[in-house]
Design a protein around this motif. Structure first.
Motif, PDB file in Angstrom:
ATOM      1  N   ALA A 100       1.386  -1.511   0.020  1.00 13.60           N
ATOM      2  CA  ALA A 100       0.246  -0.381  -0.107  1.00 13.60           C
ATOM      3  C   ALA A 100       0.898   0.963  -0.057  1.00 13.60           C
ATOM      4  CB  ALA A 100      -0.741  -0.066   1.174  1.00 13.60           C
ATOM      5  N   ARG A 159       2.613   2.024  -3.596  1.00 19.11           N
ATOM      6  CA  ARG A 159       1.542   2.234  -4.263  1.00 19.11           C
ATOM      7  C   ARG A 159       0.602   3.560  -4.063  1.00 19.11           C
ATOM      8  NH1 ARG A 159      -0.378  -3.441  -7.606  1.00 19.11           N
ATOM      9  NH2 ARG A 159       1.562  -4.596  -8.152  1.00 19.11           N
ATOM     10  N   TRP A 196      -0.931   3.607  -2.036  1.00 21.32           N
ATOM     11  CA  TRP A 196      -2.582   3.247  -1.790  1.00 21.32           C
ATOM     12  C   TRP A 196      -3.082   4.019  -0.227  1.00 21.32           C
ATOM     13  CZ3 TRP A 196      -3.049  -2.295  -3.371  1.00 21.32           C
ATOM     14  CH2 TRP A 196      -3.115  -2.007  -4.594  1.00 21.32           C
ATOM     15  N   VAL A 197      -2.103   4.409   0.646  1.00 22.68           N
ATOM     16  CA  VAL A 197      -2.451   4.079   2.353  1.00 22.68           C
ATOM     17  C   VAL A 197      -2.247   5.912   2.575  1.00 22.68           C
ATOM     18  CG1 VAL A 197      -0.510   3.718   2.839  1.00 22.68           C
ATOM     19  CG2 VAL A 197      -2.583   3.242   4.641  1.00 22.68           C
ATOM     20  N   THR A 198      -3.489   6.545   3.709  1.00 22.81           N
ATOM     21  CA  THR A 198      -2.285   8.042   4.050  1.00 22.81           C
ATOM     22  C   THR A 198      -0.983   7.822   5.192  1.00 22.81           C
ATOM     23  OG1 THR A 198      -4.831   8.263   5.367  1.00 22.81           O
ATOM     24  CG2 THR A 198      -4.535   8.628   2.949  1.00 22.81           C
ATOM     25  N   ASP A 227       3.724   8.843  -2.329  1.00 20.62           N
ATOM     26  CA  ASP A 227       3.095  10.498  -2.404  1.00 20.62           C
ATOM     27  C   ASP A 227       4.156  11.011  -2.318  1.00 20.62           C
ATOM     28  OD1 ASP A 227       3.458   9.236  -0.358  1.00 20.62           O
ATOM     29  OD2 ASP A 227       1.018   9.320   0.411  1.00 20.62           O
TER      30      ASP A 227
END
Length: 438
Positions: A216, A219, A221-223, A271
């Motif tokens: 996660a 990629r 996907w997770v904050t 991110d």
């Protein structure tokens, strides 16, 4: 909530906020967080104002301290790498593999010679309860930049891992004491459920949880917020599943932390999240806060009542436990390592007893060990004395040891203590202790 409980809650919140407001100023002073919270606990306990008195109901206390220890065990083991044990003349490995068993044995022999009325396995149980160290009680000693990185690293890794390593001894000794709940299952049953099954459960859940979070993170996907929650969830899941299987939640969180950290290591978020933020921050802060609150309850429920029944045997055992029982095994463990006498003395002295011993002591009380009264008093007085002496001496001795190290570097070509650590050990702690609310 009754008026008395409301006032108790307000008082606890006030002392927590008060210490927090001055935490940076107090960090380099003898006034440690465990000292403040323990002292406040004694003040509001039965021998003080009588505001907090749980009597014989250890349930709420046990829940609090178990949660704190479980989180600390998980994050500590999660951060450890194999190389941490091999750096610095194998200092952490020596302390854990040689010093720790010798400390348990020395505590066992000291109890046998000094505390009549207990059985052989109760003596052993006391040695195991008081063997693990807690760097939070002497934080400056393990974090001061004046102390060589090699020594800071060794003390931090030892503190982060020895509570988990003591658990098998504690559980097996507890099962060997006649009349306890654990003895009904027998040593073989405890070994199978608490060590084997719980260890496998922790490894499995930690590996799966770490791989999923790693995926996660890579990629995106997770904050940031939710990856902190995932760490907490995996730790609590490992603890809960092991407990549901009548095993040891602490063993599961210990092995789970190793597997989780290994699976997560190397994953970088896609991110652009700042590198200074880590998935374990929330778990470490929460574990640190619960740990400090546990010292408050310890002061009220265990230490305060124990101070009313002090005997010379208890005091002598506590003093020897913090000195001879710790320092002689450390000296033997470091023999041949090239460490000089001031370093051996420094490492030997800073083996404070803290949260793990509080939890193990409460588990002894909960399991109705025949010698509960005496065991509880010895454990409480030893931890209380450690909170006072190690907390007060850490800034002064760290400075004195730093002065000696400066002279040694200037007069001795490449002293053993000056050798650089590999990787992160050269600049940071081994298990995140510097980030906790300690």
């Amino acid at each position: 909530m009754s008026g008395g409980h409301a006032w108790t809650g307000a008082a606890v919140a006030a002392v927590t906020a008060g210490y927090g407001l001055f935490s940076r100023r107090l960090a380099s002073t003898p006034v440690s967080a465990p000292l403040v919270f323990t002292g406040f606990g004694v003040l509001i306990g039965p021998i003080g104002l009588g505001v907090l008195d749980l009597g014989h109901d250890a349930g709420p206390v046990l829940t609090l301290v178990e949660a704190a220890l479980a989180l600390m065990i998980f994050t500590d083991s999660m951060a450890v790498r194999g190389g941490d044990l091999r750096t610095g003349a194998f200092l952490p490995l020596r302390l854990l593999v040689i010093g720790l068993p010798l400390s348990i044995g020395a505590g066992w022999l000291l109890a046998w010679s000094l505390l009549p009325g207990l059985t052989l396995w109760e003596f052993a149980l006391l040695g195991a309860v008081l063997a693990p160290t807690d760097a939070a009680l002497g934080k400056t000693a393990c974090s001061s930049p004046r102390v060589p990185a090699l020594v800071r690293h060794g003390l931090n890794v030892e503190s982060g891992l020895n509570d988990g390593l003591v658990l098998p001894f504690f559980l097996l000794f507890l099962a060997a004491v006649p009349g306890t709940v654990a003895s009904q299952e027998g040593v073989g049953g405890v070994f199978w459920r608490s060590l084997v099954v719980s260890g496998v459960v922790g490894l499995g859940l930690g590996q799966v949880g770490g791989r999923l979070l790693s995926l996660a993170r890579i990629r995106g996907w997770v904050t940031d917020e939710w990856q902190q929650v995932v760490v907490l969830a995996v730790a609590l899941c490992a603890y809960g599943v092991a407990a549901a299987l009548d095993g040891s939640g602490f063993i599961a969180t210990w092995t789970g932390g190793f597997a989780f950290g290994a699976a997560l290591r190397g994953s970088e978020p896609a991110d652009g999240r700042p590198a200074g933020e880590r998935p374990t921050d929330l778990a470490e802060y929460l574990g640190g806060l619960l740990g400090n609150l546990s010292f408050l309850v310890f002061g009220a429920v265990l230490l305060g009542p124990a101070l009313e029944h002090l005997g010379w045997r208890i005091v002598v055992y506590a003093v020897l436990s913090l000195t001879v029982v710790r320092m002689v095994p450390v000296a033997l463990a470091l023999a041949g390592s090239g460490m000089r006498l001031p370093t051996v003395a420094y490492v030997g002295w800073f083996g404070p007893r803290g949260l793990a011993s509080v939890v193990f002591g409460l588990l002894v009380v909960e399991d109705s060990v025949p010698g509960t009264a005496l065991l509880g008093q010895v454990v409480a007085v030893t931890i209380g004395l450690s909170v006072l002496l190690h907390g007060m001496s850490a800034p002064y001795l760290a400075d004195r040891y730093g002065n000696w190290f400066d002279v040694a570097k200037a007069t001795t070509p490449e002293p053993r203590e000056a050798q650089a650590q590999e990787g992160r050990a050269a600049t940071g702690t081994a298990h995140g202790g510097s980030r906790r609310l300690r």
